[in-house]
Design a protein around this motif. Sequence first.
Motif, short mmCIF file in Angstrom:
data_model
loop_
_atom_site.label_atom_id
_atom_site.label_comp_id
_atom_site.label_asym_id
_atom_site.label_seq_id
_atom_site.Cartn_x
_atom_site.Cartn_y
_atom_site.Cartn_z
N LEU A 73 -1.83 8.71 -4.03
CA LEU A 73 -0.79 7.69 -4.06
C LEU A 73 0.25 8.05 -5.11
CD1 LEU A 73 0.13 4.91 -2.97
CD2 LEU A 73 -1.28 3.86 -4.75
N VAL A 74 1.52 8.10 -4.70
CA VAL A 74 2.62 8.49 -5.59
C VAL A 74 3.58 7.31 -5.69
CG1 VAL A 74 4.50 10.12 -5.98
CG2 VAL A 74 2.39 10.89 -4.88
N LEU A 75 3.79 6.82 -6.91
CA LEU A 75 4.59 5.61 -7.14
C LEU A 75 5.68 5.91 -8.16
CD1 LEU A 75 1.56 3.18 -7.51
CD2 LEU A 75 2.93 3.52 -5.45
N ASP A 76 6.93 5.74 -7.74
CA ASP A 76 8.08 6.00 -8.61
C ASP A 76 8.63 4.67 -9.11
OD1 ASP A 76 10.11 7.22 -9.97
OD2 ASP A 76 11.06 8.14 -8.22
N GLU A 77 8.49 4.41 -10.41
CA GLU A 77 8.91 3.16 -11.04
C GLU A 77 8.38 1.95 -10.26
OE1 GLU A 77 10.28 3.11 -13.89
OE2 GLU A 77 11.17 5.09 -14.16
N PRO A 78 7.05 1.85 -10.08
CA PRO A 78 6.51 0.82 -9.18
C PRO A 78 6.66 -0.60 -9.66
CG PRO A 78 4.74 1.94 -10.36
CD PRO A 78 6.00 2.70 -10.66
N THR A 79 6.74 -0.84 -10.98
CA THR A 79 6.80 -2.22 -11.47
C THR A 79 8.22 -2.69 -11.75
OG1 THR A 79 6.48 -1.51 -13.77
CG2 THR A 79 4.50 -2.01 -12.48
N SER A 80 9.20 -1.91 -11.37
CA SER A 80 10.59 -2.33 -11.54
C SER A 80 10.83 -3.63 -10.78
CB SER A 80 11.52 -1.24 -11.03
OG SER A 80 12.86 -1.65 -11.06
N GLY A 81 11.29 -4.66 -11.46
CA GLY A 81 11.56 -5.94 -10.82
C GLY A 81 10.39 -6.90 -10.78
N LEU A 82 9.20 -6.47 -11.21
CA LEU A 82 8.05 -7.37 -11.22
C LEU A 82 8.00 -8.17 -12.52
CD1 LEU A 82 5.16 -5.11 -9.80
CD2 LEU A 82 6.84 -6.50 -8.56
N ASP A 83 7.58 -9.43 -12.42
CA ASP A 83 7.43 -10.22 -13.64
C ASP A 83 6.11 -9.84 -14.32
OD1 ASP A 83 5.24 -11.74 -12.59
OD2 ASP A 83 6.62 -13.17 -11.66
N PRO A 84 5.88 -10.28 -15.56
CA PRO A 84 4.67 -9.85 -16.29
C PRO A 84 3.38 -10.13 -15.56
CG PRO A 84 6.24 -10.86 -17.80
CD PRO A 84 6.80 -11.05 -16.42
N GLY A 85 3.25 -11.28 -14.92
CA GLY A 85 2.03 -11.59 -14.17
C GLY A 85 1.82 -10.65 -13.00
N GLU A 86 2.91 -10.34 -12.29
CA GLU A 86 2.82 -9.41 -11.16
C GLU A 86 2.44 -8.01 -11.63
OE1 GLU A 86 6.14 -11.22 -8.05
OE2 GLU A 86 6.80 -10.01 -9.76
N ARG A 87 2.96 -7.62 -12.79
CA ARG A 87 2.63 -6.29 -13.31
C ARG A 87 1.16 -6.18 -13.67
NH1 ARG A 87 7.04 -5.36 -17.82
NH2 ARG A 87 5.71 -3.58 -18.32
N VAL A 88 0.57 -7.25 -14.22
CA VAL A 88 -0.86 -7.23 -14.53
C VAL A 88 -1.68 -7.12 -13.25
CG1 VAL A 88 -2.78 -8.61 -15.43
CG2 VAL A 88 -0.63 -8.48 -16.70
N ARG A 89 -1.33 -7.91 -12.22
CA ARG A 89 -2.07 -7.84 -10.95
C ARG A 89 -1.95 -6.46 -10.33
NH1 ARG A 89 0.06 -13.12 -10.28
NH2 ARG A 89 1.78 -12.33 -9.00
#
Length: 292
Positions: free
Chosen positions: A158-174
Amino acid sequence: MELTLEHVSKQFKDRQNSKIAVDDVSLKFGPGVWGLLGANGSGKTTLMRMICGIMKPTSGRICYDGVEIDHLGDAYRDAIGYLPQEFGFYPEFTVQQYLEYIAALKGLTDKQTRQKIDELLTRLSLEDVRKKRISKLSGGMKRRVGIGQALLNDPEFLVLDEPTSGLDPGERVRFRNLLSEFAHDRIVLISTHIVSDIEYIATHNAIMKNGAILQTGSTRELVVQMEGRVFEASIDPRDLSRLEEKVQVVNVRNEADGSVSLRYLGTPDDIPQARPQEPRLEDLYLELFPRK
């Protein structure tokens, strides 16, 4: 399961200029979460696109389990999931329609498609918007849809380029928890400039600057070199501007008593009564990519 890069370079040319975007990169990836960390413009996205087979290297080889990816063809594409920085979609597509379309492109059966979409919508908290047009979603929700399409074929790599861009802190933890679970027996490569995303879940890291790999290692192996370089001091807020010219500031925190706590890179002599701090990956990042 192993991906190897052997002296991979990428040069872009036009009539007047040439630019080396990736410079003689050699890396070896096995199962686990790998962090590719670097500032914007460091060559991360170009490297990721070559790893995914979207772009060919100017020189060097990229191999999966010992075979060059160009020779693997569809077998390699079936094994990989990719989330680019910006993923395309038809504006009229709903979330459900888009994921069904991507599932068809990846060769999933109707039964597999239904099961996988239901599972991912639940895990990514998208059940309530499955019939909503993607164009109407928030930036964070669009990012979650992009993560979902990358996971549809249950990829080995799995290759992810800047995957958490735009996610809020809770979404980033999940999202980090989801990746940690997914990476148990698979390769996950995350390219980002958000240090905390790497610090919490990556088992291995590579730091990229100006197209080259500067350092590799676990988070602990990387941050140990910052021991004796990270300090915190309580200062008068009126001194802040002067000290920002003197030391590399990592963090500024206003205290209830009116003072300012300053975390910085330097020596204990830079600020009187400075206290040594446990180094973090962010400290190393700011050492290598200082704020201007």
